[in-house]
Design a protein around this motif. Sequence first.
Motif, PDB file in Angstrom:
ATOM      1  N   VAL A  30      39.310  62.240 -29.037  1.00  0.00           N
ATOM      2  CA  VAL A  30      39.482  61.557 -30.102  1.00  0.00           C
ATOM      3  C   VAL A  30      40.852  62.766 -31.539  1.00  0.00           C
ATOM      4  CG1 VAL A  30      38.598  61.297 -32.742  1.00  0.00           C
ATOM      5  CG2 VAL A  30      37.275  61.022 -30.824  1.00  0.00           C
ATOM      6  N   ALA A  34      41.571  64.038 -36.506  1.00  0.00           N
ATOM      7  CA  ALA A  34      40.135  62.339 -37.305  1.00  0.00           C
ATOM      8  C   ALA A  34      39.171  63.079 -36.618  1.00  0.00           C
ATOM      9  CB  ALA A  34      40.987  61.266 -36.291  1.00  0.00           C
ATOM     10  N   ARG A  35      39.467  63.866 -36.714  1.00  0.00           N
ATOM     11  CA  ARG A  35      37.663  64.838 -35.913  1.00  0.00           C
ATOM     12  C   ARG A  35      37.550  65.487 -36.872  1.00  0.00           C
ATOM     13  NH1 ARG A  35      38.167  67.715 -30.231  1.00  0.00           N
ATOM     14  NH2 ARG A  35      40.146  67.077 -29.860  1.00  0.00           N
TER      15      ARG A  35
ATOM     16  N   VAL B 284      33.205  60.562 -36.727  1.00  0.00           N
ATOM     17  CA  VAL B 284      35.394  60.172 -36.900  1.00  0.00           C
ATOM     18  C   VAL B 284      35.321  59.495 -37.887  1.00  0.00           C
ATOM     19  CG1 VAL B 284      37.150  58.859 -35.809  1.00  0.00           C
ATOM     20  CG2 VAL B 284      35.392  60.688 -34.894  1.00  0.00           C
TER      21      VAL B 284
END
Lengths: 452, 527, 123
Positions: A30, A34-35, B284
């Motif tokens: 990821v 975006a984490r 996420v």
Amino acid sequence: MRYLPLTQPDRQAMLAAIGARTIDDLFVDVPSEARLSGPIEGLPLHASEMAVERHFSNLARKNMAASHHPFFLGAGAYKHHVPASVDHIIQRGEFLTAYTPYQPEIAQGTLQMLFEFQTQVARLFGCDVANASMYDGSTACWEAIGMAGRITKRTKAVLSSGLHPHYVSVAKTMAKYTGDALDTALPELSAKTDSERLLAAVDTDTSCVVVQYPDILGRIEDLSALAAKAHENGALLIAVVTEPVALGAIKSPGEMGADIVVGEGQSLGVGLQFGGPYVGLFACNEKFVRQMPGRLCGETVDAEGKRGFVLTLSTREQHIRREKATSNICTNSGLCALAFSVHMTLLGEKGLRGLASLNHALAVEAAGRLTQIDGVELVNDSFFNEFTLRLPKEARPVVRAMADRKVLGGVSLGRLYPGVEQLENGLVVAVTEVATDEDIEKFTTALQEVLA
Amino acid sequence: MTAINQSGWKPEMTALRPAQDETDVAGTYTGNKALMLEEPLIFEIGHDGSTGIDLAEAPQVASRLGGLQRNRDIGLPGLSEPEAVRHYTRLSRQNYAIDLGFFPLGSCTMKHNPRLNEKVARMAGFADVHPMQPVETVQGALAVIHQLAHWLITLTGMKAVAMSPKAGAHGELCGILAIRAALTARGDARSVILCPESAHGTNPATAAFAGYQVENIPATSEGRVDLEALKARLGPDIAGVMITNPNTCGLFERDMRAISDAVHAAGGYVYCDGANFNAIVGRVRPGDLGIDAMHINLHKTFSTPHGGGGPGSGPVVLSEALAPFAPLPFVDKDGEHYRLVEEETVGEHHDKTFGRMVAFHGQMGMFTRALAYIMSHGADGLRQVAEDAVLNANYILRSLQDVLDAPFAHSGPCMHEALFSDDGMAEGFSTLDIAKGLIDEGYHPMTVYFPLVVHGAMLIEPTETESKATLDQFIGALRSVAGRAKAGDQSLKSAPHHAPRRRLDETQAARKPVLVWREPEQAVAAE
Amino acid sequence: MTRYYTEDHEWIEVDGDSATVGITDYAQSQLGDIVFAEVPAVGATLKKGGDAAVVESVKAASDVYAPVSGTVTEGNAALEDDPALVNSDPEGEGWFFKLTLSDTDELGSLMDAEAYKAFVDGL
């Protein structure tokens, strides 16, 4: 946390076995931007079972439950008494927490139940075969129109004005994208249906005629002439049943020549549930079976010659046919189909006939009492457990005012057909076995007071 | 075309097998094996005159049935309550279920279904409310929908959510219709949707159902979308892409942001299949990856029960670009009052909607369950859900990759499911044999032969609600079964040996479909 | 009469401007037990390479393509009752349909038996 069995030492041991230092190592793919570094902000943290239950109890109390008040709503969803054993059976973990029966050797319970369900639905509708269920009546109705298009290779569908307006809306939504032409009309507050319009509209470009039986105003009409006209022109007759209990009292659509019969099975076993989940019923003539959407359960034998059941004719479906599938549907409404089937088994022929007679008799009595109110007229000549009243004024505020008097007194046509002036005085009233004499009396009084 | 039923078949008709020698066990007269009980069909044990329901006598009235009284029997056998309860209880015991054991069905997220959720869904204020009651009488129900919508929007970082879709595939349809409506609104008639070969079959089926042509996007040897190949195909005819992330090979699409940017630059939209959201929930937000629409399977990530194949629920979160096109109805809030935006108010508030997808407001019974699940976990617990689901899957991947071929083990950690192939089995042995061997070990098999991009695929999704002890025992069992398949153990070819049924003849079922029960004499006549 | 083969594993036996089409033994062995076959209607016009028929096993559905263009003169009705003929006698009783060729030149692009055997051996 009560639903998570791993302990902190377990997690450490497992990370070590994997060769990861921290859990973050498992999320390396990821992108870092975006984490999220911690719990999402602005949302509450975990809560105890007691706290959650309390929250829901408080919200539940803000609703008027059908069983706590005189209740007369229908229009596609009906209040019937569901036997206690139905809910007990569907809560058995082996049914509740099973998956689609893809491994038939360990799913015979679900499969045999579906085979029984298919047989019950086919018999009730007067058709050769039925599938293992769809999402609900409205989506089953669109699927039937699509199926008729595949069979006839035509794209014009003629819809009765008595078809539930939400079902018409669903069909319109889909038709915009599939290029099907829908011939539709608004109903009139009259005992006469628009069958003449339908008979006139059917031609050799027509794929199907779609008729609800009994219709949205509760009217019942013989479908034989429509079936004959459709067949003469190479078109199919699709019948839509939103109240299956009616078929304990009246002829099945299949008997009158319908090629595909679809419906909403909510009435039996499922309950109102504010609109879902429900169970779409789908039955048809045997020769069309390979054009059917949805799952089908079939009988076979195992390696020792014992009877058993499997999902079959799967090549119609999306997981094999992909973009050439008969439908994109990937599920059925299994647990609701079970509830329907258990309720039907508890009723049996005798019980369903008796339930239907009781519904009809109470509806006839209620119609008689309600039309004694000044200015209130019965629209229908024929009906089963649901009829339409013409009120001397707009029905929608009347329904709200009755709710203030703790009576849930029907569905106004203004709610179903917003902005259609000629229908706004219409009130659709459903009377089932749950209505007591006292309920009918309270309803009559409330309506009288509100109209006064 | 219909073949005859094995109607009238009874377990005792299978020849009673005498013991062959003193170590053998004879068959039983009933066909039962102690707690493994055979059960006939209701049509073989019920009667037209039996019923399990007592009804009040109907008052005498003049019939208003329009001359359409039923004059033929329907053919519905009834059972008394004790008979019915026993019938269904016996059937239930022929099913495998999460409550019984480990159910590692990849892509299906078979996690524990908390019983609190069943309790709240059955509260009369939710279960016994009609969808067309005046909105003033259902404020609590609308509050549940609104609260769940808020959670879903926040967890995904999106702009809006359409709550009415009834299942994952129905949600996909919702998203694709929203894309099509947005394109139509700007007068852009694009005709092609791109899907990876590894996609669920519902993706291409949905795109075709909504009138699109479908083309494949190639994958890299790592098992991810080939970004360069995708970019090369983008153009003025591409309406959008459907990407599953994490994908069906169990991998996170690292290039998701770049994929979204490229698709947007070419004027298309990005649909994300949210079937695998369980791997990333709380960690996420798909909205941060440029996604325009994604369905959420409440029956997977948020643990509403699968019920033997539905009902599911598939709300769709939408980006700012697609939000105006969301379907009806819609729950809205004015101060403390909840409103339902239906056809009538649409002109004022929601005039670009693509229309209605279902008769009523969606799967209320699933909304209550999902919200109870979400509130029980909270933002912190959901994050832990994703972590434990991913941890469990990686533990399985690394504990089995020496005995089973793991085609993407080199691609990095997996997300919440581990993918293996049938490479390396003895001649004539395949994934199916391993699956059936696991049945005898007391497990539900993993997903088999999906995704299609891997030969003899075995997709294992343990979920977060399994203990380490459960995983360790499963790993041991699968190692044993895989060892037998490699060694060519013939008894595996005929497994399962201990299930209620042996392998079933699916060819016969499909060649001569028997889809309903018929009375034996009728069935013979139809032949 | 001459028999030709396609890379999609159809065979076509030509007699003047009429021909019979089916799937090869190799194709049926790959598909496994055939449970259903749908043949084209009489009078249907087929285009070379276009969809002509469907053949299904339990877990797979495959299209049968028209090896050449033409008009269908007969479908094999026996397959409706007994799709297993495609397994037991794919290149005989298990034929799919007959057609009148619209362009015999199209045959030039097909393989003969020897070329097809080499093609299958190379798979």
